[in-house]
Scaffold this active site. Sequence first.
Site, mmCIF file in Angstrom:
data_model
loop_
_atom_site.group_PDB
_atom_site.id
_atom_site.type_symbol
_atom_site.label_atom_id
_atom_site.label_comp_id
_atom_site.label_asym_id
_atom_site.label_seq_id
_atom_site.Cartn_x
_atom_site.Cartn_y
_atom_site.Cartn_z
ATOM 1 N N TYR A 136 0.913 -1.213 0.199
ATOM 2 C CA TYR A 136 -0.055 -0.088 -0.024
ATOM 3 C C TYR A 136 0.729 1.468 0.000
ATOM 4 O O TYR A 136 1.924 1.304 0.892
ATOM 5 C CB TYR A 136 -0.901 0.478 1.288
ATOM 6 C CG TYR A 136 -1.644 0.877 0.802
ATOM 7 C CD1 TYR A 136 -3.179 1.445 0.397
ATOM 8 C CD2 TYR A 136 -1.316 2.692 2.048
ATOM 9 C CE1 TYR A 136 -4.343 2.318 0.535
ATOM 10 C CE2 TYR A 136 -2.046 3.712 1.655
ATOM 11 C CZ TYR A 136 -3.453 3.425 1.053
ATOM 12 O OH TYR A 136 -4.737 4.629 1.050
ATOM 13 N N GLN A 141 -11.290 11.417 8.587
ATOM 14 C CA GLN A 141 -12.529 11.190 8.057
ATOM 15 C C GLN A 141 -13.499 11.330 8.816
ATOM 16 O O GLN A 141 -13.857 11.646 9.726
ATOM 17 C CB GLN A 141 -11.794 9.901 7.675
ATOM 18 C CG GLN A 141 -11.890 8.997 6.431
ATOM 19 C CD GLN A 141 -11.492 7.954 6.328
ATOM 20 O OE1 GLN A 141 -12.157 6.936 6.961
ATOM 21 N NE2 GLN A 141 -11.723 7.178 4.696
ATOM 22 N N ASP A 178 -12.818 10.557 -2.010
ATOM 23 C CA ASP A 178 -11.333 11.450 -2.555
ATOM 24 C C ASP A 178 -11.347 11.703 -3.467
ATOM 25 O O ASP A 178 -10.394 12.421 -4.563
ATOM 26 C CB ASP A 178 -10.355 9.832 -2.740
ATOM 27 C CG ASP A 178 -10.493 8.848 -1.117
ATOM 28 O OD1 ASP A 178 -11.289 9.119 -0.246
ATOM 29 O OD2 ASP A 178 -9.096 8.563 -1.006
ATOM 30 N N GLU A 218 -16.230 -2.836 -3.880
ATOM 31 C CA GLU A 218 -16.340 -1.838 -3.279
ATOM 32 C C GLU A 218 -17.417 -0.253 -4.108
ATOM 33 O O GLU A 218 -18.078 -0.161 -3.624
ATOM 34 C CB GLU A 218 -15.038 -1.400 -3.835
ATOM 35 C CG GLU A 218 -14.753 -0.288 -3.347
ATOM 36 C CD GLU A 218 -12.728 0.535 -3.168
ATOM 37 O OE1 GLU A 218 -12.631 -0.150 -4.171
ATOM 38 O OE2 GLU A 218 -12.818 0.973 -2.861
HETATM 39 C C1 GLC Z 1 -11.211 4.504 -0.405
HETATM 40 C C2 GLC Z 1 -12.311 5.102 0.155
HETATM 41 C C3 GLC Z 1 -12.568 6.078 1.351
HETATM 42 C C4 GLC Z 1 -12.170 4.393 2.377
HETATM 43 C C5 GLC Z 1 -10.985 3.520 2.095
HETATM 44 C C6 GLC Z 1 -11.238 2.480 1.471
HETATM 45 O O1 GLC Z 1 -9.800 6.140 -0.045
HETATM 46 O O2 GLC Z 1 -12.109 6.664 -0.867
HETATM 47 O O3 GLC Z 1 -13.920 6.354 1.605
HETATM 48 O O4 GLC Z 1 -12.051 4.600 3.482
HETATM 49 O O5 GLC Z 1 -10.867 3.894 0.501
HETATM 50 O O6 GLC Z 1 -12.476 1.509 1.667
#
Ligand code: GLC
Length: 438
Positions: free
Chosen positions: A85, A105, A167, A395
């Site tokens: 990551y 967040q 994002d 997702e």
């Molecule tokens: C992405 C999304 C965010 C979420 C993350 C983990 O970054 O935009 O909202 O928390 O993934 O799922």
Amino acid sequence: MNGNPIADLRERAVTVLRANDRGGYTVPAAGLYPFQWNWDSCLVALGWACFDEARAWREIETLFAAQWPDGMVPHIVFHRDDPGYFPGPGVWATGREPASSGITQPPVAASCVRWMLERARDRTAALAAARRLFPKLLAWHAWFHSVRDPEGRGFVVTVHPWETGMDNSPAWDAPLAAVTPPPDLLPYERRDLAHVEAAQRPTRAEYDRYMTLVQLFRELAYDPAEMVTRSPFLVVDPATNAILLRADRDLAALAETLGERAVLPGIRRWIRRAETALPRLLADPGSGLWQAFDLRAGRRIGVRTHAGFLAFLAGLGDDRMADGLESWAAASRFALSSVAPSDPTFDRRRYWRGPVWPVTNFLIGRGLEESGRSRLARRLRRDTAALVARGGFREYFDPLDGTGLGGSGFGWTAAVWLAWVDQPERDRGPDEASDPPK
Ligand code: GLC
């Protein structure tokens, strides 16, 4: 598997959460998101609560164990490093223990805690957990209302698109374009493209700007006031603000239940200020839809994203917004697309720029249910059910043909299935009690 597709999905949702469990916290998706994410964790706890309440409370307590001394709760907690990551703990370099990012967040935690407490089968354990969490929740909200609203104007500011949880929303294009990557931007290598097709992820130019902001915050040693003063990206996000207002209401309800009356006047002041300020600043005069506000440019950002409909969750949705939602939903086969299909920025498969997100369907759907708009809520719930039944716990999904996109075996998608789509009838409006998924 017992041949009943709905029961099978319930079992599969439980399997997803168990598979993503890393011991006290749940990763959003193995590989793509290998750490603990703030709002994912809180929402995932609602899923855990359907079959293992103790584990659900632990999820939220593990997140709050990473709370900063000033009350901020980071958007990612890096309990252990994972080279798959980027940007990981070494890049953030916040110097915290456990390692974490240096931004926050959307604060869904208080709402999730209230939800779990009210539905708890083990009320004694739930009350004890809520009592332990309450001061931490209060400290996080107080951090938002002071650090992110230093002048007490009734809205909180956001310094990075990642703080909004949406994002890559096209609402951030203009404020992000005003961020200039410095000549000394440190070289970096993205890892997300190893997991998901580039066409479904942010572009290089966007990533450079995300990293420019991270580099600036690191140089500022994450000084919270300096971040607000100096960030070239400074917006009022309808999602964060609606979620915070809702969470303040839930925090007040928790304070009542727990006998924490002394803090009520302060929380009520936050609520009143937001109720006045948010519609005034965010509502588009034409449609009533809440839209983000760019504080650096001094104007509302005219992109129509689903974030505005979180006004329903905040208890401030109205009929005009509901009419807008109705035609928005009617314009695609599966609702609710994250950007209006008629908006020029609509991109059916790209991250936060068009696809349907089960988790936002849930948050908006709950707001609609609570405001008595059960027909619209049913549309969101049935479409979520149909998408997951066809494509699994993905997702996000293409709103036009339902294709599953992004990560697979996704935690909050499974949680939304357990906590909302496949909910007992007591949580539904009168005209939708026995509504089977389409
Ligand atoms: C992405 C999304 C965010 C979420 C993350 C983990 O970054 O935009 O909202 O928390 O993934 O799922």
